[in-house]
Motif scaffolding. Structure first.
Motif, PDB file in Angstrom:
ATOM      1  N   ASN A 112       0.988  -1.221   0.044  1.00  0.00           N
ATOM      2  CA  ASN A 112       0.041  -0.076   0.047  1.00  0.00           C
ATOM      3  C   ASN A 112       0.944   1.141   0.033  1.00  0.00           C
ATOM      4  O   ASN A 112       1.946   1.249   0.518  1.00  0.00           O
ATOM      5  CB  ASN A 112      -1.073   0.086   1.282  1.00  0.00           C
ATOM      6  N   LEU A 114       0.582   5.368   0.955  1.00  0.00           N
ATOM      7  CA  LEU A 114      -0.273   6.459   1.394  1.00  0.00           C
ATOM      8  C   LEU A 114       0.125   7.782   1.353  1.00  0.00           C
ATOM      9  O   LEU A 114       1.499   7.842   2.013  1.00  0.00           O
ATOM     10  CB  LEU A 114      -0.682   6.060   2.848  1.00  0.00           C
ATOM     11  N   VAL A 173      -8.208   1.556   4.803  1.00  0.00           N
ATOM     12  CA  VAL A 173      -7.136   1.676   4.145  1.00  0.00           C
ATOM     13  C   VAL A 173      -6.010   0.495   4.802  1.00  0.00           C
ATOM     14  O   VAL A 173      -6.421   0.502   6.025  1.00  0.00           O
ATOM     15  CB  VAL A 173      -6.484   3.288   4.529  1.00  0.00           C
ATOM     16  N   VAL A 218      -9.007   9.370   5.408  1.00  0.00           N
ATOM     17  CA  VAL A 218      -8.022   9.653   4.923  1.00  0.00           C
ATOM     18  C   VAL A 218      -8.166  10.930   3.886  1.00  0.00           C
ATOM     19  O   VAL A 218      -8.901  11.178   3.228  1.00  0.00           O
ATOM     20  CB  VAL A 218      -7.421   8.457   4.027  1.00  0.00           C
ATOM     21  N   TRP A 222      -4.683   7.193  -1.461  1.00  0.00           N
ATOM     22  CA  TRP A 222      -4.267   5.913  -1.067  1.00  0.00           C
ATOM     23  C   TRP A 222      -4.374   5.033  -1.971  1.00  0.00           C
ATOM     24  O   TRP A 222      -5.458   5.100  -2.885  1.00  0.00           O
ATOM     25  CB  TRP A 222      -5.251   5.385   0.344  1.00  0.00           C
TER      26      TRP A 222
END
Length: 358
Positions: A112, A114, A173, A218, A222
């Motif tokens: 991932n 971010l 997320v 968020v 992302w």
């Protein structure tokens, strides 16, 4: 609150990104010429987390160890934790329990990305001291994610993994913050229908037990880089943040916009339009490189046009009578064309492959 530890998950089979992941860990596929895993490690380091455990799989663990080392290059200490099988995120937490002990921790999915890191989120976790902090973002396809349902006051009511009929579009997320209470919750749940201990079920157990689970929406982007389209999107997003830096050699070549040409790269009679990055040792001759392209170290491109693509180390593209776009080429892949009419090409090719277009 005790000092936080970090837990990065770098196991899993990466089936959605095959054939690239037949020969490499999905977390080591590069975005803007840096392995995805490294973005998570760097986010931990910037947030002041000194001890990080990395969950590894038997098939790819040695490769991850070789890439990340002991953590000293990032200013942290890395401990590797073997997970025998990809049995769910909550199972990974239990696998790491000996490393985590009673410490609160940040869990970060290694594939991932971010935007902006996790520093502010870590501070919020330390300040408000919930039993868990979860990150959420609106998505257009909630059936594909773990989904959180909030009440009118913004508190977490319910979490469901990949719901058939979602009641919310707020997806979890791949970054979570927990106290040690998550270990008991993970032991209390049963495997899901797909045979995994789901982290959504463990967090739901915290909610049902009256413990405080704090949601944060968020701000910024992302990306889960599990598929080709996701990798290319993440590559675009990261390249949009770079500054121009020309350290390589330009011979009768033109560079427009934000372009990085690393030391040792050589460009002859080329045009590069940024944002783009050319890795060390690359050799480009009589070619056009378009926006949102990341060319890895020691790549060779001759008499070709490449745009919106990712080329891993050692890849070669020669003589394409048309433009290659939206492609991901594995390590040491060779693609060449001898004759034919102009057209556009799109490839997803695993390591050590060779394609001849006749």
């Amino acid at each position: 609150m005790n000092e936080l530890k970090g837990l990065i998950l770098s196991g899993g089979k990466g089936t959605r990104l095959r054939p690239i992941t037949h020969t490499s860990a999905k977390q080591l596929v590069p975005v803007a010429n840096k392995p995805v895993l490294f973005y998570g490690i760097e986010a931990m380091a910037r947030a002041g987390i000194d001890e990080v455990g990395i969950i590894i799989a038997p098939e790819t663990g040695d490769e991850v160890r070789a890439a990340a080392g002991d953590g000293s290059r990032f200013g942290i200490k890395i401990t590797y934790i073997l997970q025998d099988a990809p049995s769910g995120l909550a199972h990974a937490v239990l696998t790491a329990e000996a490393f985590l002990g009673d410490s609160p921790f940040v869990m970060y999915l290694g594939d991932n990305l971010l935007q902006g890191g996790i520093g502010d989120l870590v501070e919020a976790f330390k300040t408000s001291r919930p039993d868990a902090l979860i990150l959420l973002t609106p998505v257009s396809d909630p059936q594909s994610y773990g989904i959180a349902e909030l009440d009118d006051a913004g508190a977490v009511l319910r979490l469901v993994e990949k719901p058939r009929e979602p009641r919310s579009n707020l997806a979890l997320v791949g970054v979570y913050m927990f106290t040690a209470k998550i270990h008991q919750a993970a032991r209390a749940i049963e495997p899901s229908a797909r045979g995994e201990l789901e982290i959504t079920d463990a967090i739901q157990h915290l909610v049902d037990s009256g413990l405080r689970v704090e949601p944060h929406i968020v701000q910024g982007w992302w990306k889960d880089t599990g598929q080709l389209e996701d990798m290319l999107a993440a590559n675009r997003l990261v390249l949009d943040t770079i500054d121009a830096d020309i350290a390589g050699e330009l011979i009768e070549s033109r560079v427009d916009g934000r372009v990085i040409v690393e030391a040792g790269a050589r460009l002859e009679r080329c045009t590069v339009r940024g944002p783009a990055i050319i890795g060390a040792g690359a050799r480009l001759t009589d070619c056009y490189i378009g926006p949102y392209t990341a060319i890895g170290e020691d790549c060779t491109i001759e008499h070709a046009e490449v745009e919106h693509s990712i080329l891993l180390a050692g890849a070669t593209v020669r003589g394409l009578n048309g433009r290659m776009e939206s492609s991901l080429l594995g390590r040491n892949v060779t693609i060449g064309r001898d004759t034919g009419q102009p057209r556009a090409y799109r490839f997803l090719v695993g390591d050590q492959s060779e394609i001849a277009i006749l």
